[in-house]
Design an enzyme around this catalytic site. Structure first.
Site, PDB file in Angstrom:
ATOM      1  CG  HIS A   6      -4.381  -1.035   4.257  1.00 24.74           C
ATOM      2  ND1 HIS A   6      -4.402  -0.549   2.965  1.00 24.74           N
ATOM      3  CD2 HIS A   6      -3.057  -1.244   4.532  1.00 24.74           C
ATOM      4  CE1 HIS A   6      -3.177  -0.485   2.489  1.00 24.74           C
ATOM      5  NE2 HIS A   6      -2.340  -0.885   3.429  1.00 24.74           N
ATOM      6  CG  HIS A  48      -0.115  -0.989   6.606  1.00 26.32           C
ATOM      7  ND1 HIS A  48       0.075  -1.989   5.681  1.00 26.32           N
ATOM      8  CD2 HIS A  48      -0.169  -1.612   7.821  1.00 26.32           C
ATOM      9  CE1 HIS A  48       0.135  -3.159   6.303  1.00 26.32           C
ATOM     10  NE2 HIS A  48      -0.012  -2.958   7.601  1.00 26.32           N
ATOM     11  CG  ASP A 100       2.396   2.705   3.052  1.00 25.51           C
ATOM     12  OD1 ASP A 100       1.634   2.157   3.871  1.00 25.51           O
ATOM     13  OD2 ASP A 100       2.826   2.114   2.045  1.00 25.51           O
ATOM     14  CG  HIS A 101      -2.107   2.806   2.231  1.00 24.75           C
ATOM     15  ND1 HIS A 101      -2.658   2.582   0.991  1.00 24.75           N
ATOM     16  CD2 HIS A 101      -0.964   2.072   2.260  1.00 24.75           C
ATOM     17  CE1 HIS A 101      -1.894   1.757   0.295  1.00 24.75           C
ATOM     18  NE2 HIS A 101      -0.852   1.430   1.055  1.00 24.75           N
ATOM     19  CG  HIS A 154      -1.506  -5.774   2.942  1.00 28.55           C
ATOM     20  ND1 HIS A 154      -0.184  -6.124   2.773  1.00 28.55           N
ATOM     21  CD2 HIS A 154      -1.499  -4.434   3.207  1.00 28.55           C
ATOM     22  CE1 HIS A 154       0.582  -5.062   2.937  1.00 28.55           C
ATOM     23  NE2 HIS A 154      -0.190  -4.016   3.207  1.00 28.55           N
ATOM     24  CG  ASP A 170      -0.928  -1.800  -0.052  1.00 30.25           C
ATOM     25  OD1 ASP A 170      -1.150  -1.059  -1.030  1.00 30.25           O
ATOM     26  OD2 ASP A 170      -0.107  -1.508   0.846  1.00 30.25           O
ATOM     27  CG  HIS A 175       2.527   0.285  -2.757  1.00 27.70           C
ATOM     28  ND1 HIS A 175       3.456   1.087  -2.132  1.00 27.70           N
ATOM     29  CD2 HIS A 175       1.653  -0.099  -1.803  1.00 27.70           C
ATOM     30  CE1 HIS A 175       3.159   1.178  -0.845  1.00 27.70           C
ATOM     31  NE2 HIS A 175       2.065   0.462  -0.622  1.00 27.70           N
TER      32      HIS A 175
END
Length: 257
Positions: A56, A58, A60-61, A114, A133, A171
């Site tokens: 996805h 985001h 942080d990915h 998400h 996530d 995570h």
């Protein structure tokens, strides 16, 4: 020959996962939170990155994508629905599309909730699930871009995979997830044991992934929203499972245990 797998801690609590096919030397990373730790792991192993699999959009990915692609020329694979927000995306995939990694063949499962376009990757022969996530060990992601019932439907899809599949998530949230799970399922002995194991692993600096899906089915409250006992404990006896899931997610959002 099975894939070689390395779990790579990134940022404060993210994971990237390296998959290496010994037969062809093809190597993928699932999600790219930051380039440095991934490059270090590749150098340590002597592997050359050929694929970047993104669950996805985001930051942080995906923040490591451009640097990794520049260094290795890897092919970036990710959800078609989020193509506009994933950098350097080469291959746009949708539900049931195959994803080749050397001699290993995975497939895409669309798991929105998400994010609206979130996908998971499953490698059936290797019994591997990379859920980003969507599904965490003893937990699940927040329903940020969809209503909670959409996420509940996605979790039901993942729940149909066999018990012996290994879950890799994005995570290290396991201890906090387990403590919340105990707040809504306090008499679950298997859950208490898993929380204790997770706390011990984290004290030793070890990751709590992967986890077996069979254990998740027994201890993850978000996979049990259609369990009448769970509904009753929440004061929702007889309620639609989507409503039970929505209540679970709302409680987790404010849980500070």
């Amino acid at each position: 020959m099975p894939l070689d797998i390395r779990v790579i801690p990134c940022l404060s609590d993210n994971y990237a996962v390296l998959l290496h096919d010994p037969l062809t030397e093809a190597t993928a990373v699932v999600d790219a939170p930051e380039p440095g730790p991934i490059m270090d792991a590749l150098e340590l192993e002597g592997w050359d990155l050929t694929h970047i699999l993104i669950t996805h959009h985001h930051a942080d990915h995906v923040d490591g994508v451009l640097a990794l692609k520049a260094q290795y020329g890897a092919t970036v694979v990710g959800p078609k629905a989020e193509a506009a927000t994933i950098p350097a995306l080469d291959v746009e995939v949708v539900d049931a599309d195959p994803v080749g990694l050397g001699s290993a063949i995975g497939r895409v499962i669309e798991t929105p909730g998400h994010t609206a376009g979130h996908i998971s990757f499953v490698f059936p022969e290797e019994k591997l699930l990379f859920a980003g996530d969507t599904l965490f060990v003893m937990g699940c992601g927040r329903a940020l871009e969809c209503d909670p019932p959409v996420l509940w439907h996605s979790l039901q899809r993942l729940r149909t995979l066999p018990d012996d599949f290994s879950l890799y998530c994005g995570h290290e949230y396991t201890v906090a997830n387990g403590r919340f799970a105990l707040s809504v399922d306090p008499d679950n002995g298997a859950l208490r044991a898993r929380v204790a194991d997770a706390e011990a692993a984290r004290r030793e600096g070890k990751p709590t992934i992967p986890a077996l899906l069979g254990d998740e089915r027994l201890t993850n409250p978000f996979l049990r929203a259609d369990d009448p006992d769970m509904a009753e404990r929440l004061g929702l006896a007889g309620a639609d499972p989507a409503a039970v899931f929505t209540e679970l997610r709302a409680r987790k959002n404010v849980f500070r245990g």
